[in-house]
Design an enzyme around this catalytic site. Structure first.
Site, PDB file in Angstrom:
ATOM      1  N   ASP A 133       0.835  -1.221   0.000  1.00  0.00           N
ATOM      2  CA  ASP A 133       0.000   0.000   0.000  1.00  0.00           C
ATOM      3  C   ASP A 133       0.867   1.267   0.000  1.00  0.00           C
ATOM      4  O   ASP A 133       0.359   2.363  -0.222  1.00  0.00           O
ATOM      5  CB  ASP A 133      -0.948   0.005   1.209  1.00  0.00           C
ATOM      6  N   GLU A 134       2.180   1.104   0.230  1.00  0.00           N
ATOM      7  CA  GLU A 134       3.042   2.295   0.341  1.00  0.00           C
ATOM      8  C   GLU A 134       3.167   3.034  -0.992  1.00  0.00           C
ATOM      9  O   GLU A 134       3.558   4.193  -1.030  1.00  0.00           O
ATOM     10  CB  GLU A 134       4.410   1.905   0.909  1.00  0.00           C
TER      11      GLU A 134
END
Ligand code: NAD
Ligand code: TYD
Length: 349
Positions: A133-134
């Site tokens: 998700d980064e």
């Protein structure tokens, strides 16, 4: 064997949970675990399953394109689940080029090898890219990352993962390579290398060493039990729609400082120390440069389309994690002393 699958990075934290799940669940699949055994790769993570007849380990580096072609030639893989990566943000700040080499060049090498191998017979093939998700950047106080959130990576780690995601999608659009992707939130659980927040804190508390909290400790992460991630990967690999991306998250946001306080309470209980002992070790330290403030996943798509949801409450998962680290002192000692790096020579050398 019904299928031969290549799993990259299977000796790492998430990869080892995935390999364990798949070798047991699918005895009819032959699973080839390819891993370079960097500092993060540890074959002791797979001790309990390495004897299984449908499991093969290959020590190899995904930056070696020739070797990958030979491997595809030799095994004729039906599918790839790609987890191999440099994964630690702090290391990406000190050594960004390693992240470019493995995460970007390594991924494109794998894509090329799969494309070459499947070009005459793409039916039923699948290239699954496991991501983070980064890549979406940092959230403010509110909101969630969905599959359509624009990419805004801000560390060399997330930038390299974002680049690899774009390449995977480019191969789908340009060459019709059958791909599927997922972007997951922070994982926790057994076998995580003690450079990441939770195992590092457990190890330090046990040894009465300071627990470093970056900046003001108000940074927020969405934590997911690692076995739930492995189950999601299994589901997406088999049921996900080609060309699609699925966000995976725990719906479980914690500010770092609150998480550390919870962990301190669990450690006091488990180590029979007076309440408040571990919390005295909390030490605020210099912040990580470019530190993303908040991550939070909207996992509606995988929940509604594939029926996946997290199985564990965080308190229960964290307690299980602490129990595992305390019961597996040998694993931790081998990791912290570097002894785990001799396991390959002993077993396969
Ligand atoms: P990890 O660092 O524990 O494991 C990575 C594995 O890849 C190691 O076994 C390492 O030896 C291997 N590897 C590294 N470079 C290689 C190379 N050049 N060739 C072959 N193998 C190589 O990482 P992890 O936490 O298990 O993460 C696995 C994947 O999941 C990564 O792609 C990561 O970006 C992604 N991810 C991780 C998290 C998390 O919270 N840990 C969350 C979301 C996504
Ligand atoms: P980490 O486990 O490195 O995962 P990521 O950076 O991929 O989210 O860090 C989780 C959070 O904890 C992140 O906000 C950074 C912070 N952190 C600390 O405060 N102290 C530490 O010693 C570490 C390793 C991380």
């Amino acid at each position: 064997m019904e299928k031969t699958l290549l799993i990259t990075g299977g000796a790492g934290f998430i990869g080892s949970h995935l390999v364990r799940l798949l070798v047991k669940k699918y005895p009819q699949y032959r699973l080839v675990n390819l891993d370079a055994l960097t500092y993060a790769g540890n074959l002791e993570n797979l001790r309990d399953i390495e004897y299984l007849p449908n499991y093969i380990f290959v020590k190899a580096d995904i930056t070696d394109a020739t070797l990958l072609s030979e491997l595809f030639e030799a095994y004729n893989f039906d599918g790839v689940i790609h987890l191999a990566a440099e994964s630690h943000v702090d290391r990406s700040i000190s050594s960004p080029t390693d992240f470019v080499m493995t995460n970007i060049v390594g991924t494109v090498n794998l894509l090329n090898a799969a494309r070459q191998s499947w070009k005459n017979n793409p039916d039923g093939k699948r290239f699954y890219h496991v991501s983070t998700d980064e890549v979406y950047g940092s959230l403010g106080e509110t909101g969630f990352f969905t599959e359509t959130t624009p990419y805004d990576p801000r560390s060399p780690y997330s930038a390299s993962k974002a680049a690899s995601d774009h390449l995977v999608r480019a191969y789908w659009h340009t060459y019709h390579l059958p791909v599927v992707l997922s972007n997951c939130s922070n994982n926790y659980g057994p076998f995580q290398f003690p450079e990441k927040l939770i195992p590092l804190a457990i190890h330090n508390i046990q040894n009465s060493k300071p627990v470093p909290v970056y900046g003001d400790g108000q940074y927020t992460r969405d934590w997911l039990w690692v076995e739930d991630h492995a189950l999601a990967i299994d589901l997406i690999f088999h049921k996900g729609r080609l060309g699609q991306t699925y966000n995976i998250g725990g719906n479980n946001e914690w500010k770092n400082i609150d998480l550390i306080h919870l962990l301190c309470r669990i450690m006091d209980k488990k180590l029979h120390r007076p309440e408040g002992t571990s919390a005295k070790l909390i030490t605020f330290v210099k912040d990580r440069p470019g530190h993303d403030r908040r991550y939070a996943i909207d996992a509606t798509k995988i929940r509604t389309q594939l029926g996946w949801q997290p199985s564990l409450q965080f308190e229960e998962g964290l307690e299980k994690t602490v129990d595992w680290y305390l019961a597996n002192q040998d694993w931790l000692t081998h990791v912290t002393s570097g002894e785990y790096r001799q396991y390959y020579e002993k077993m396969y050398g």
